[in-house]
Design a protein around this motif. Structure first.
Motif, PDB file in Angstrom:
ATOM      1  N   ALA A  29       0.877  -1.332  -0.078  1.00 19.64           N
ATOM      2  CA  ALA A  29      -0.048   0.136  -0.070  1.00 19.64           C
ATOM      3  C   ALA A  29       0.749   1.168  -0.001  1.00 19.64           C
ATOM      4  CB  ALA A  29      -0.858   0.055   1.104  1.00 19.64           C
ATOM      5  N   ALA A  30       2.031   1.279   0.678  1.00 21.63           N
ATOM      6  CA  ALA A  30       2.928   2.384   0.981  1.00 21.63           C
ATOM      7  C   ALA A  30       3.537   2.618  -0.398  1.00 21.63           C
ATOM      8  CB  ALA A  30       3.835   2.364   1.936  1.00 21.63           C
ATOM      9  N   THR A  31       3.946   1.500  -1.184  1.00 20.75           N
ATOM     10  CA  THR A  31       4.764   1.391  -2.374  1.00 20.75           C
ATOM     11  C   THR A  31       3.723   2.156  -3.338  1.00 20.75           C
ATOM     12  OG1 THR A  31       5.960  -0.355  -1.632  1.00 20.75           O
ATOM     13  CG2 THR A  31       5.943   0.201  -4.072  1.00 20.75           C
ATOM     14  N   ASN A  32       2.614   1.786  -3.330  1.00 23.16           N
ATOM     15  CA  ASN A  32       1.899   2.316  -4.505  1.00 23.16           C
ATOM     16  C   ASN A  32       1.424   3.707  -4.172  1.00 23.16           C
ATOM     17  OD1 ASN A  32       1.805  -0.123  -6.185  1.00 23.16           O
ATOM     18  ND2 ASN A  32       0.148  -0.861  -4.892  1.00 23.16           N
ATOM     19  N   GLN A  33       1.347   4.123  -2.870  1.00 19.97           N
ATOM     20  CA  GLN A  33       1.193   5.485  -2.457  1.00 19.97           C
ATOM     21  C   GLN A  33       2.139   6.320  -3.052  1.00 19.97           C
ATOM     22  OE1 GLN A  33       0.223   5.970   1.359  1.00 19.97           O
ATOM     23  NE2 GLN A  33      -0.193   8.143   1.169  1.00 19.97           N
ATOM     24  N   LEU A  34       3.506   5.913  -2.964  1.00 17.05           N
ATOM     25  CA  LEU A  34       4.744   6.578  -3.551  1.00 17.05           C
ATOM     26  C   LEU A  34       4.529   6.628  -5.149  1.00 17.05           C
ATOM     27  CD1 LEU A  34       7.376   7.686  -3.068  1.00 17.05           C
ATOM     28  CD2 LEU A  34       8.314   5.332  -3.365  1.00 17.05           C
ATOM     29  N   LEU A  35       4.211   5.448  -5.698  1.00 17.79           N
ATOM     30  CA  LEU A  35       4.058   5.501  -7.248  1.00 17.79           C
ATOM     31  C   LEU A  35       3.111   6.352  -7.629  1.00 17.79           C
ATOM     32  CD1 LEU A  35       4.599   1.416  -7.651  1.00 17.79           C
ATOM     33  CD2 LEU A  35       6.309   3.309  -8.413  1.00 17.79           C
ATOM     34  N   ASP A  36       2.038   6.392  -6.873  1.00 18.55           N
ATOM     35  CA  ASP A  36       0.990   7.380  -7.367  1.00 18.55           C
ATOM     36  C   ASP A  36       1.410   8.678  -7.276  1.00 18.55           C
ATOM     37  OD1 ASP A  36      -2.142   7.903  -7.900  1.00 18.55           O
ATOM     38  OD2 ASP A  36      -1.716   8.915  -5.968  1.00 18.55           O
ATOM     39  N   HIS A  40       2.713   7.320 -11.302  1.00 16.93           N
ATOM     40  CA  HIS A  40       2.954   5.723 -12.025  1.00 16.93           C
ATOM     41  C   HIS A  40       1.747   4.887 -11.676  1.00 16.93           C
ATOM     42  CE1 HIS A  40       6.838   6.869 -13.205  1.00 16.93           C
ATOM     43  NE2 HIS A  40       7.218   7.078 -12.075  1.00 16.93           N
ATOM     44  N   ALA A  41       1.839   3.994 -12.400  1.00 21.03           N
ATOM     45  CA  ALA A  41       0.515   2.814 -12.125  1.00 21.03           C
ATOM     46  C   ALA A  41       1.074   2.169 -10.843  1.00 21.03           C
ATOM     47  CB  ALA A  41       0.348   1.928 -13.384  1.00 21.03           C
ATOM     48  N   PRO A  42       0.007   1.466 -10.057  1.00 23.45           N
ATOM     49  CA  PRO A  42       0.496   0.685  -9.109  1.00 23.45           C
ATOM     50  C   PRO A  42       0.797  -0.909  -9.382  1.00 23.45           C
ATOM     51  CG  PRO A  42      -1.880   0.649  -9.318  1.00 23.45           C
ATOM     52  CD  PRO A  42      -1.445   1.616 -10.110  1.00 23.45           C
ATOM     53  N   LEU A  43       1.417  -1.388  -8.443  1.00 27.48           N
ATOM     54  CA  LEU A  43       2.116  -2.579  -8.566  1.00 27.48           C
ATOM     55  C   LEU A  43       1.226  -3.584  -7.949  1.00 27.48           C
ATOM     56  CD1 LEU A  43       6.032  -2.151  -7.557  1.00 27.48           C
ATOM     57  CD2 LEU A  43       5.077  -2.590 -10.101  1.00 27.48           C
ATOM     58  N   ARG A  67       8.664   0.413 -13.148  1.00 27.41           N
ATOM     59  CA  ARG A  67       8.099   1.600 -13.648  1.00 27.41           C
ATOM     60  C   ARG A  67       9.000   2.232 -14.710  1.00 27.41           C
ATOM     61  NH1 ARG A  67       4.636  -1.514 -13.443  1.00 27.41           N
ATOM     62  NH2 ARG A  67       2.737  -1.441 -12.327  1.00 27.41           N
ATOM     63  N   GLY A  68      10.199   1.875 -15.171  1.00 26.44           N
ATOM     64  CA  GLY A  68      10.956   2.042 -16.093  1.00 26.44           C
ATOM     65  C   GLY A  68      11.856   3.385 -15.630  1.00 26.44           C
ATOM     66  N   ARG A  69      11.980   3.565 -14.471  1.00 21.97           N
ATOM     67  CA  ARG A  69      12.927   4.637 -13.803  1.00 21.97           C
ATOM     68  C   ARG A  69      14.201   4.107 -13.111  1.00 21.97           C
ATOM     69  NH1 ARG A  69       9.584   9.174 -10.724  1.00 21.97           N
ATOM     70  NH2 ARG A  69      11.563   9.874 -10.392  1.00 21.97           N
ATOM     71  N   VAL A  70      15.110   4.683 -13.484  1.00 19.89           N
ATOM     72  CA  VAL A  70      16.440   4.052 -13.121  1.00 19.89           C
ATOM     73  C   VAL A  70      16.902   5.392 -12.259  1.00 19.89           C
ATOM     74  CG1 VAL A  70      18.759   3.143 -13.372  1.00 19.89           C
ATOM     75  CG2 VAL A  70      16.930   2.544 -14.586  1.00 19.89           C
ATOM     76  N   LEU A  71      17.199   5.138 -10.993  1.00 17.84           N
ATOM     77  CA  LEU A  71      17.462   6.365  -9.834  1.00 17.84           C
ATOM     78  C   LEU A  71      18.884   6.324  -9.701  1.00 17.84           C
ATOM     79  CD1 LEU A  71      14.295   6.247  -8.231  1.00 17.84           C
ATOM     80  CD2 LEU A  71      14.741   7.788  -9.925  1.00 17.84           C
ATOM     81  N   ASP A  72      19.468   7.559  -9.485  1.00 18.78           N
ATOM     82  CA  ASP A  72      20.829   7.540  -8.914  1.00 18.78           C
ATOM     83  C   ASP A  72      20.620   7.795  -7.282  1.00 18.78           C
ATOM     84  OD1 ASP A  72      20.347  10.514  -8.825  1.00 18.78           O
ATOM     85  OD2 ASP A  72      21.841  10.963 -10.416  1.00 18.78           O
TER      86      ASP A  72
END
Length: 234
Positions: A29-36, A40-43, A67-72
């Motif tokens: 739930a927290a991960t999808n809140q972050l994605l939203d 981004h669409a939820p997992l 979701r296609g994002r590679v982060l430094d």
């Protein structure tokens, strides 16, 4: 003869997520809140389940990569902070104890063993969850992913927990569900028991543990078998 007398065992170190508790619904739930919050669409819950095990920064990194994002490191840091806030607001809403967890801790306490939780989840979050389920009297030591300088699969957290319980690697056993648990135990020089059905997506039998059990209800039989194997090799 008790398990201590039979094996010299002094301490049991338990992973938290996937070993003592099923926390995936709240983490997802927290991960999808972050994605939203990032558009981004939820997992799916099972997708998040396979991402758990190496701490919240790694979970955020994996979720964004999905979701296609590679982060430094610079881009990752504020997202980790936001994830911590989202998850910290709801640590126990849908989290549940796994079968046999309370009973295993109670049996360990009755046997006079030192008990610890050793998890890559932040220590404060972990203590909140342990207390929520009324386990804090049974588990005097909680070592989280921010307690030491390194996280599992490095050995430092396990060695720290064992030392606080007056145990050595030879007299402590790690109980977990993932490759990080097995690898950290091996690096620390400890025996390791893996519980089936954990997180990470790798079959328990393929993780390289000393013994695999179905649930924590089987733990003390497994510890006796480990002691018998050690005696046979002596």
């Amino acid at each position: 003869m008790g398990i201590q007398d039979a094996s010299g065992l002094k301490a049991l170190l338990f992973d938290l997520d996937g070993t003592l508790v099923d926390s995936v619904p709240d983490i997802a739930a927290a991960t999808n809140q972050l994605l939203d919050s990032e558009g981004h669409a939820p997992l799916e819950v099972d997708e998040v389940r396979r991402m758990i095990g190496h701490g919240i920064p790694k979970l955020v990194e994996r979720a964004m990569a999905a979701r296609g994002r590679v982060l430094d490191a610079e881009a990752l840091a504020p997202l980790v902070a936001r994830m911590m806030a989202f998850y910290g607001d709801n640590l126990t809403g849908r989290t549940a104890l796994l079968p046999g967890a309370r009973e295993a801790l109670e049996e360990g306490a009755r046997a006079g063993l030192g008990l610890a939780v050793v998890t890559n989840k932040p220590e404060g979050f972990s203590r909140t969850i342990v207390a929520h389920f009324g386990l804090d009297d049974l588990v005097p030591v909680v070592v989280g992913g921010d307690t030491c300088a390194t996280r599992k699969p490095a050995p430092e957290m396990l060695l720290h927990a064992a030392a606080k319980l007056g145990a050595t690697p030879a007299t402590a056993v790690m109980v977990g569900d993932s490759g990080a648990d097995v690898d950290s135990a091996r690096a620390a020089g400890m025996k390791v028991v893996v519980v089936r059905g954990g997180y990470g997506g790798v079959a328990a039998e393929d993780l390289g543990a000393d013994i695999v059990i179905d649930t924590l209800a089987d733990l003390f039989d497994a510890l006796k078998r480990l002691a018998e194997t050690a005696d046979a090799r002596a």
